[in-house]
Design an enzyme around this catalytic site. Structure first.
Site, PDB file in Angstrom:
ATOM      1  NE  ARG A  22      14.341  -5.335  -3.063  1.00  0.00           N
ATOM      2  CZ  ARG A  22      14.823  -4.138  -3.300  1.00  0.00           C
ATOM      3  NH1 ARG A  22      15.763  -3.955  -4.219  1.00  0.00           N
ATOM      4  NH2 ARG A  22      14.415  -3.083  -2.650  1.00  0.00           N
ATOM      5  N   GLY A  23      11.440  -4.540  -5.033  1.00  0.00           N
ATOM      6  CA  GLY A  23      11.414  -3.100  -5.314  1.00  0.00           C
ATOM      7  C   GLY A  23      10.273  -2.838  -6.288  1.00  0.00           C
ATOM      8  CB  ALA A  24       7.436  -0.461  -6.090  1.00  0.00           C
ATOM      9  NE  ARG A  64       6.932  -8.706  -2.169  1.00  0.00           N
ATOM     10  CZ  ARG A  64       7.933  -7.899  -1.807  1.00  0.00           C
ATOM     11  NH1 ARG A  64       8.870  -7.563  -2.687  1.00  0.00           N
ATOM     12  NH2 ARG A  64       8.005  -7.427  -0.578  1.00  0.00           N
ATOM     13  CD  GLN A  71      14.724  -5.397   1.839  1.00  0.00           C
ATOM     14  OE1 GLN A  71      15.048  -5.284   3.022  1.00  0.00           O
ATOM     15  NE2 GLN A  71      13.536  -5.838   1.482  1.00  0.00           N
ATOM     16  CG  ASP A 131       6.921  -0.748  -1.832  1.00  0.00           C
ATOM     17  OD1 ASP A 131       7.730  -0.232  -1.035  1.00  0.00           O
ATOM     18  OD2 ASP A 131       7.213  -1.685  -2.600  1.00  0.00           O
ATOM     19  CG  ASN A 139       9.686   2.810   1.302  1.00  0.00           C
ATOM     20  OD1 ASN A 139       9.731   2.211   0.228  1.00  0.00           O
ATOM     21  ND2 ASN A 139      10.778   3.180   1.942  1.00  0.00           N
ATOM     22  CE  LYS A 140      10.997  -3.684   2.599  1.00  0.00           C
ATOM     23  NZ  LYS A 140      10.071  -4.843   2.559  1.00  0.00           N
TER      24      LYS A 140
HETATM   25  O1  MRU Z   1      10.210  -5.768   0.022  1.00  0.00           O
HETATM   26  P1  MRU Z   1      10.916  -4.958  -1.021  1.00  0.00           P
HETATM   27  O2  MRU Z   1      12.400  -5.127  -1.010  1.00  0.00           O
HETATM   28  O3  MRU Z   1      10.319  -5.172  -2.394  1.00  0.00           O
HETATM   29  O4  MRU Z   1      10.622  -3.446  -0.623  1.00  0.00           O
HETATM   30  C1  MRU Z   1      11.142  -2.439  -1.421  1.00  0.00           C
HETATM   31  C2  MRU Z   1      10.882  -1.081  -0.911  1.00  0.00           C
HETATM   32  O5  MRU Z   1      10.223  -0.877   0.088  1.00  0.00           O
HETATM   33  C3  MRU Z   1      11.393   0.053  -1.747  1.00  0.00           C
HETATM   34  O6  MRU Z   1      11.764   1.136  -0.950  1.00  0.00           O
HETATM   35  C4  MRU Z   1      10.280   0.505  -2.702  1.00  0.00           C
HETATM   36  O7  MRU Z   1       9.786  -0.589  -3.429  1.00  0.00           O
HETATM   37  C5  MRU Z   1      10.734   1.557  -3.642  1.00  0.00           C
HETATM   38  S1  MRU Z   1      11.850   0.923  -4.843  1.00  0.00           S
HETATM   39  C6  MRU Z   1      12.247   2.154  -5.932  1.00  0.00           C
END
Ligand code: MRU
Length: 348
Positions: A45-47, A86, A194, A235, A245-246
């Site tokens: 996970r993470g963009a 996603r 996370q 994201d 973002n999250k």
């Molecule tokens: O749902 P996730 O864990 O994929 O969400 C991740 C985030 O919101 C991160 O902050 C974002 O992707 C930036 S990662 C460098």
């Protein structure tokens, strides 16, 4: 360095982030469906990390084709599988588009075996580039931090969320590498945790001082003057500077504004979406409500209650002090600053 994802001859190797911090398990994903499933189920996970995973998944899908009799339709199917994993992270769609461009240039003009190799090489290049980009983000970003600062971060925008080094945590790593003493406050980041499972683990791994707090404690620590700066990842970012973002990031930004604390977003250009105008157009993923109602399989809410579980929120540009990219720090007025960076990116 923490290894998040890697291309190998047997498939794509990823650390299963769902098991951290208690278990460090690396698995090999050998088909495009397996990689897609790993993205959907949050193994990765993470963009930026899911962008790299998508590129590798596509390369894997083509590599696994036994012949090129239906190459065009097979390729489109492979890309569709990745598309539907996603919805929010722009990097995923950016990576798919980059693989599509390469395919379009080569298909029909290159022997099938070379096409396979080129797609694999492109995915591997994207992995390496992402680490270099994060290091550049770290170099530009570290300038906003002074020795002795305490930085609050939300979610995980570290090595685990990228090919390596991280975006928000890349800025912190950049400052530490520049000899600055930095303390981090990590929000635990309900409901998927996370912050506690990944960010706290990553920072402990690198010996960067970190204090874990629950999300609802952030305002109180700000009020006491214990936080000097907020840095988060993103994201998807609109050309006007609105940043998704999250979930919970927006609340942190409002709190930072109320306490006069600078709030930075750190992200590569591949996170920016040139096809939208504002954050209102960013699709927000809605996730399984059991993430809210269950902890370790134990029910924490009555069965007949209505539940919402948006995975992301959008922080308006007006709450953001700067957006740290590999081309420098975009500042107000964001549209001009971001357009300049788009031009620089196009030249490369
Ligand atoms: O749902 P996730 O864990 O994929 O969400 C991740 C985030 O919101 C991160 O902050 C974002 O992707 C930036 S990662 C460098």
């Amino acid at each position: 360095m923490i290894k998040t994802i890697e291309w190998t001859e047997n498939g794509v190797v990823m650390i299963d982030q769902r098991l951290l911090p208690s278990e460090e398990v690396y698995n090999t994903y050998a088909t495009v469906d397996e990689v897609a499933d790993a993205i959907v189920t949050m193994v990765i996970r993470g963009a930026p990390a899911i962008g790299v995973a998508a590129a590798m998944g596509i390369a894997l899908g083509v590599n696994n084709l036994v012949d090129d009799n239906n190459l065009q339709s097979d390729f489109e199917k492979i890309c569709r599988i990745m598309h539907s994993t996603r919805p929010t992270a722009k990097n995923l769609f950016w990576a798919i588009a980059r693989m599509e461009r390469l395919f379009k240039n080569l298909a029909g003009r290159t022997p099938f075996v070379s096409l396979k190799e080129e797609l694999i090489n492109e995915a591997i290049a994207m992995h390496q580039e992402d680490i270099e980009i994060n290091r550049r983000i770290g170099k530009y970003g570290q300038e906003v931090l002074s020795s002795g600062d305490t930085v609050l971060t939300h979610c995980n925008a570290g090595a685990l969320a990228t090919a390596g080094y991280g975006t928000a945590l890349g800025v912190i790593r950049g400052a530490v590498e520049a000899g600055k003493a930095i303390n981090v406050f990590a929000d635990e980041t309900r409901p998927f945790l996370q912050g506690s499972r990944l960010t706290a683990w990553e920072l402990a791994h690198d010996d960067i001082p970190c204090t874990l707090i629950t999300d609802n404690m952030a305002g109180w620590f700000m009020k006491q003057g214990k936080i000097n700066c907020v840095i988060v990842g993103a994201d998807r970012i609109a050309p006007n500077g609105d940043a998704a973002n999250k979930i919970g990031t927006y609340s942190v930004a409002v709190l930072a504004k109320a306490h006069n604390i600078p709030f930075y977003v750190a992200a590569p250009i591949s996170t920016f979406d040139p096809d939208i105008s504002t954050g209102e157009e960013i699709p927000i993923e809605q996730r399984d409500t059991r993430e809210v109602t269950e902890i370790n399989g134990r029910i924490m809410a009555p069965g007949n209650i209505r539940i919402e579980n948006p995975a992301f929120d959008v922080t308006p540009a007006s709450l953001i002090s700067g957006i740290i990219t590999e081309y420098g720090i975009a500042r107000v007025p964001f549209p001009e600053s971001i357009a300049d960076f788009f031009r620089l990116a196009e030249k490369q």
